[in-house]
Design a protein around this motif. Structure first.
Motif, PDB file in Angstrom:
ATOM      1  N   LEU A 129       0.776  -1.222  -0.093  1.00 40.76           N
ATOM      2  CA  LEU A 129      -0.501   0.115   0.152  1.00 40.76           C
ATOM      3  C   LEU A 129       1.022   1.311  -0.171  1.00 40.76           C
ATOM      4  O   LEU A 129       1.958   1.568   0.675  1.00 40.76           O
ATOM      5  CB  LEU A 129      -1.175   0.104   1.002  1.00 40.76           C
ATOM      6  CG  LEU A 129      -1.958  -1.056   1.026  1.00 40.76           C
ATOM      7  CD1 LEU A 129      -2.984  -1.313   2.676  1.00 40.76           C
ATOM      8  CD2 LEU A 129      -3.245  -1.217   0.070  1.00 40.76           C
ATOM      9  N   GLN A 130       0.835   2.318  -1.112  1.00 42.72           N
ATOM     10  CA  GLN A 130       1.172   3.419  -0.953  1.00 42.72           C
ATOM     11  C   GLN A 130       0.115   4.313  -0.431  1.00 42.72           C
ATOM     12  O   GLN A 130      -0.935   4.436  -1.179  1.00 42.72           O
ATOM     13  CB  GLN A 130       1.499   3.262  -2.193  1.00 42.72           C
ATOM     14  CG  GLN A 130       2.494   4.995  -2.231  1.00 42.72           C
ATOM     15  CD  GLN A 130       3.442   4.843  -3.562  1.00 42.72           C
ATOM     16  OE1 GLN A 130       3.519   5.329  -4.636  1.00 42.72           O
ATOM     17  NE2 GLN A 130       5.137   4.850  -3.349  1.00 42.72           N
ATOM     18  N   SER A 131       0.480   5.629   0.428  1.00 41.71           N
ATOM     19  CA  SER A 131      -0.055   6.825   0.652  1.00 41.71           C
ATOM     20  C   SER A 131       0.446   7.832   0.229  1.00 41.71           C
ATOM     21  O   SER A 131       0.951   7.909  -0.532  1.00 41.71           O
ATOM     22  CB  SER A 131       0.056   6.871   1.917  1.00 41.71           C
ATOM     23  OG  SER A 131       1.594   7.338   2.513  1.00 41.71           O
ATOM     24  N   GLY A 134       3.370   9.177   0.300  1.00 38.41           N
ATOM     25  CA  GLY A 134       4.747   8.311  -0.900  1.00 38.41           C
ATOM     26  C   GLY A 134       4.909   7.132   0.245  1.00 38.41           C
ATOM     27  O   GLY A 134       6.109   6.642  -0.177  1.00 38.41           O
ATOM     28  N   LYS A 135       4.669   7.288   1.995  1.00 37.98           N
ATOM     29  CA  LYS A 135       4.885   6.001   2.097  1.00 37.98           C
ATOM     30  C   LYS A 135       4.673   4.913   2.207  1.00 37.98           C
ATOM     31  O   LYS A 135       3.313   4.564   2.052  1.00 37.98           O
ATOM     32  CB  LYS A 135       4.632   6.910   3.603  1.00 37.98           C
ATOM     33  CG  LYS A 135       4.964   5.735   5.203  1.00 37.98           C
ATOM     34  CD  LYS A 135       4.928   5.837   6.760  1.00 37.98           C
ATOM     35  CE  LYS A 135       5.112   4.916   7.171  1.00 37.98           C
ATOM     36  NZ  LYS A 135       4.809   5.090   8.639  1.00 37.98           N
ATOM     37  N   THR A 136       5.368   3.800   2.259  1.00 37.48           N
ATOM     38  CA  THR A 136       4.743   2.559   1.227  1.00 37.48           C
ATOM     39  C   THR A 136       5.123   1.705   2.610  1.00 37.48           C
ATOM     40  O   THR A 136       5.803   1.425   3.499  1.00 37.48           O
ATOM     41  CB  THR A 136       5.888   1.755   0.832  1.00 37.48           C
ATOM     42  OG1 THR A 136       5.685   2.477  -1.031  1.00 37.48           O
ATOM     43  CG2 THR A 136       5.109   0.875  -0.046  1.00 37.48           C
ATOM     44  N   TYR A 137       3.411   1.140   2.493  1.00 36.35           N
ATOM     45  CA  TYR A 137       3.596  -0.284   4.338  1.00 36.35           C
ATOM     46  C   TYR A 137       3.310  -1.447   3.027  1.00 36.35           C
ATOM     47  O   TYR A 137       2.600  -1.588   2.255  1.00 36.35           O
ATOM     48  CB  TYR A 137       1.673   0.156   4.601  1.00 36.35           C
ATOM     49  CG  TYR A 137       1.677   1.305   5.204  1.00 36.35           C
ATOM     50  CD1 TYR A 137       2.294   1.619   6.401  1.00 36.35           C
ATOM     51  CD2 TYR A 137       1.556   2.351   4.411  1.00 36.35           C
ATOM     52  CE1 TYR A 137       1.908   2.942   7.516  1.00 36.35           C
ATOM     53  CE2 TYR A 137       1.928   3.379   5.430  1.00 36.35           C
ATOM     54  CZ  TYR A 137       1.520   3.725   6.519  1.00 36.35           C
ATOM     55  OH  TYR A 137       1.846   4.949   6.845  1.00 36.35           O
ATOM     56  N   GLY A 138       4.333  -2.101   3.193  1.00 34.80           N
ATOM     57  CA  GLY A 138       5.089  -3.345   2.371  1.00 34.80           C
ATOM     58  C   GLY A 138       6.048  -3.034   2.229  1.00 34.80           C
ATOM     59  O   GLY A 138       6.877  -2.430   2.558  1.00 34.80           O
ATOM     60  N   PRO A 139       6.365  -4.021   1.147  1.00 33.60           N
ATOM     61  CA  PRO A 139       5.235  -4.853   0.148  1.00 33.60           C
ATOM     62  C   PRO A 139       5.465  -5.732   1.178  1.00 33.60           C
ATOM     63  O   PRO A 139       6.775  -6.946   1.754  1.00 33.60           O
ATOM     64  CB  PRO A 139       6.396  -5.057  -1.351  1.00 33.60           C
ATOM     65  CG  PRO A 139       7.487  -4.782  -0.858  1.00 33.60           C
ATOM     66  CD  PRO A 139       7.780  -3.719   0.366  1.00 33.60           C
ATOM     67  N   PRO A 160      -1.146  -9.536   5.687  1.00 37.28           N
ATOM     68  CA  PRO A 160      -0.385  -8.312   5.996  1.00 37.28           C
ATOM     69  C   PRO A 160      -1.204  -7.581   7.732  1.00 37.28           C
ATOM     70  O   PRO A 160       0.364  -7.844   8.553  1.00 37.28           O
ATOM     71  CB  PRO A 160      -0.574  -6.321   6.043  1.00 37.28           C
ATOM     72  CG  PRO A 160      -1.670  -7.368   4.197  1.00 37.28           C
ATOM     73  CD  PRO A 160      -2.004  -8.546   4.646  1.00 37.28           C
ATOM     74  N   ASP A 161      -1.805  -7.677   8.229  1.00 36.71           N
ATOM     75  CA  ASP A 161      -2.484  -7.495   9.229  1.00 36.71           C
ATOM     76  C   ASP A 161      -1.134  -6.432  10.232  1.00 36.71           C
ATOM     77  O   ASP A 161      -1.064  -6.201  11.470  1.00 36.71           O
ATOM     78  CB  ASP A 161      -2.102  -8.137  10.182  1.00 36.71           C
ATOM     79  CG  ASP A 161      -2.875  -9.587   9.972  1.00 36.71           C
ATOM     80  OD1 ASP A 161      -4.337  -9.847   9.773  1.00 36.71           O
ATOM     81  OD2 ASP A 161      -2.908 -11.083  10.418  1.00 36.71           O
ATOM     82  N   GLU A 162      -1.732  -4.413   8.916  1.00 38.65           N
ATOM     83  CA  GLU A 162      -0.925  -3.661   9.641  1.00 38.65           C
ATOM     84  C   GLU A 162      -2.089  -3.048   9.959  1.00 38.65           C
ATOM     85  O   GLU A 162      -2.981  -2.535   9.170  1.00 38.65           O
ATOM     86  CB  GLU A 162       0.119  -3.363   8.715  1.00 38.65           C
ATOM     87  CG  GLU A 162       0.595  -2.554   9.115  1.00 38.65           C
ATOM     88  CD  GLU A 162       2.190  -2.738   8.140  1.00 38.65           C
ATOM     89  OE1 GLU A 162       3.304  -1.915   8.231  1.00 38.65           O
ATOM     90  OE2 GLU A 162       2.951  -3.819   7.657  1.00 38.65           O
ATOM     91  N   TYR A 169      -4.594   6.202  -0.113  1.00 36.79           N
ATOM     92  CA  TYR A 169      -3.763   4.920   0.004  1.00 36.79           C
ATOM     93  C   TYR A 169      -4.220   3.998  -1.710  1.00 36.79           C
ATOM     94  O   TYR A 169      -5.511   4.155  -2.483  1.00 36.79           O
ATOM     95  CB  TYR A 169      -4.174   3.757   1.024  1.00 36.79           C
ATOM     96  CG  TYR A 169      -3.849   4.029   2.003  1.00 36.79           C
ATOM     97  CD1 TYR A 169      -2.449   3.679   2.319  1.00 36.79           C
ATOM     98  CD2 TYR A 169      -4.708   3.976   3.186  1.00 36.79           C
ATOM     99  CE1 TYR A 169      -2.156   4.042   3.604  1.00 36.79           C
ATOM    100  CE2 TYR A 169      -4.138   4.722   4.241  1.00 36.79           C
ATOM    101  CZ  TYR A 169      -2.901   4.942   4.324  1.00 36.79           C
ATOM    102  OH  TYR A 169      -2.451   4.854   5.947  1.00 36.79           O
ATOM    103  N   LYS A 170      -3.078   3.404  -2.123  1.00 34.78           N
ATOM    104  CA  LYS A 170      -3.314   2.831  -3.614  1.00 34.78           C
ATOM    105  C   LYS A 170      -2.708   1.592  -3.608  1.00 34.78           C
ATOM    106  O   LYS A 170      -1.612   1.551  -2.337  1.00 34.78           O
ATOM    107  CB  LYS A 170      -2.465   3.513  -5.026  1.00 34.78           C
ATOM    108  CG  LYS A 170      -1.167   3.863  -4.633  1.00 34.78           C
ATOM    109  CD  LYS A 170      -0.666   4.064  -6.001  1.00 34.78           C
ATOM    110  CE  LYS A 170       1.248   4.548  -6.144  1.00 34.78           C
ATOM    111  NZ  LYS A 170       0.509   4.800  -7.715  1.00 34.78           N
TER     112      LYS A 170
END
Length: 199
Positions: A129-131, A134-139, A160-162, A169-170
């Motif tokens: 997920l990218q906010s 510009g912050k990325t969660y994951g991959p 993910p459970d994050e 988000y995209k």
């Protein structure tokens, strides 16, 4: 041909047609469909708030639900699709990223994308997920589930459970070239994002 023989002949033709239609339905598609171009289970299984719980938490199927530990935790039963893009039409490759907005902090329990890829599937890659900032969660590494007709790795599943904060988000798929899409999805890749409010 007598009228009686013509009547019997007509009934036989009707019966053969009915058998053909039933055979097509048992294969999971209609004659007019592009059989195998989608995984019907991919859509029907989206009622899986409970199914996902039972898959991941053996206690979820018990009659008496176990109490959440004090001090927080998310009730996974409240998880629901915040993105649900897909339809039972023929697909092409080259999906684009869907976007969604979290009005509050959310715990993302599952992301899945569809990669029918002309009946070849695709080795599972990663999802992120990218906010908007510009912050990325994951991959997160995915596992693959078979598609219609046994197509391997048609559905990529990440768990993910994050927790993500409020924002836009995209979904970022590591292989958009095989990401399924069609005109009805307006070119957006078939995707499900399952999330629940973070507590």
């Amino acid at each position: 041909m007598s009228s009686e023989r013509a009547h019997i002949h007509g009934k036989a033709k009707t019966m053969l047609l009915a058998i053909a239609v039933l055979a097509a339905l048992s294969a999971g598609c209609l004659i007019t469909d592009s059989c195998g171009d989608y995984d019907r289970a991919f859509y029907e299984k989206r009622r899986y708030q409970k199914e996902a719980l039972q898959r991941d938490d053996p206690s979820a199927g018990q009659a008496e639900p176990q109490e959440q530990p004090s001090g927080g935790g998310t009730d996974a039963a409240s998880a629901e699709p915040v993105v649900a893009i897909g339809n039972p039409k023929a697909v092409q490759n080259g999906g684009t990223s869907p976007t969604w907005e979290a009005e509050t902090s959310m715990i993302v329990t599952e992301i899945n994308t569809y990669h029918w890829n002309d009946g070849k599937g695709k080795s599972p890659g990663t999802l992120a997920l990218q906010s908007g900032d510009g912050k990325t969660y994951g991959p997160w590494q995915t596992s693959g589930l078979p598609g219609q007709g046994g197509v391997p790795n048609a559905t990529w599943v990440a768990k993910p459970d994050e927790v993500v904060p409020p924002g836009t988000y995209k979904v970022v798929d590591s292989d958009p070239g095989s990401w399924s899409q069609n005109a009805d999805s307006k070119g957006v890749g078939f995707t499900n994002v399952i999330a629940a409010p973070a507590e």
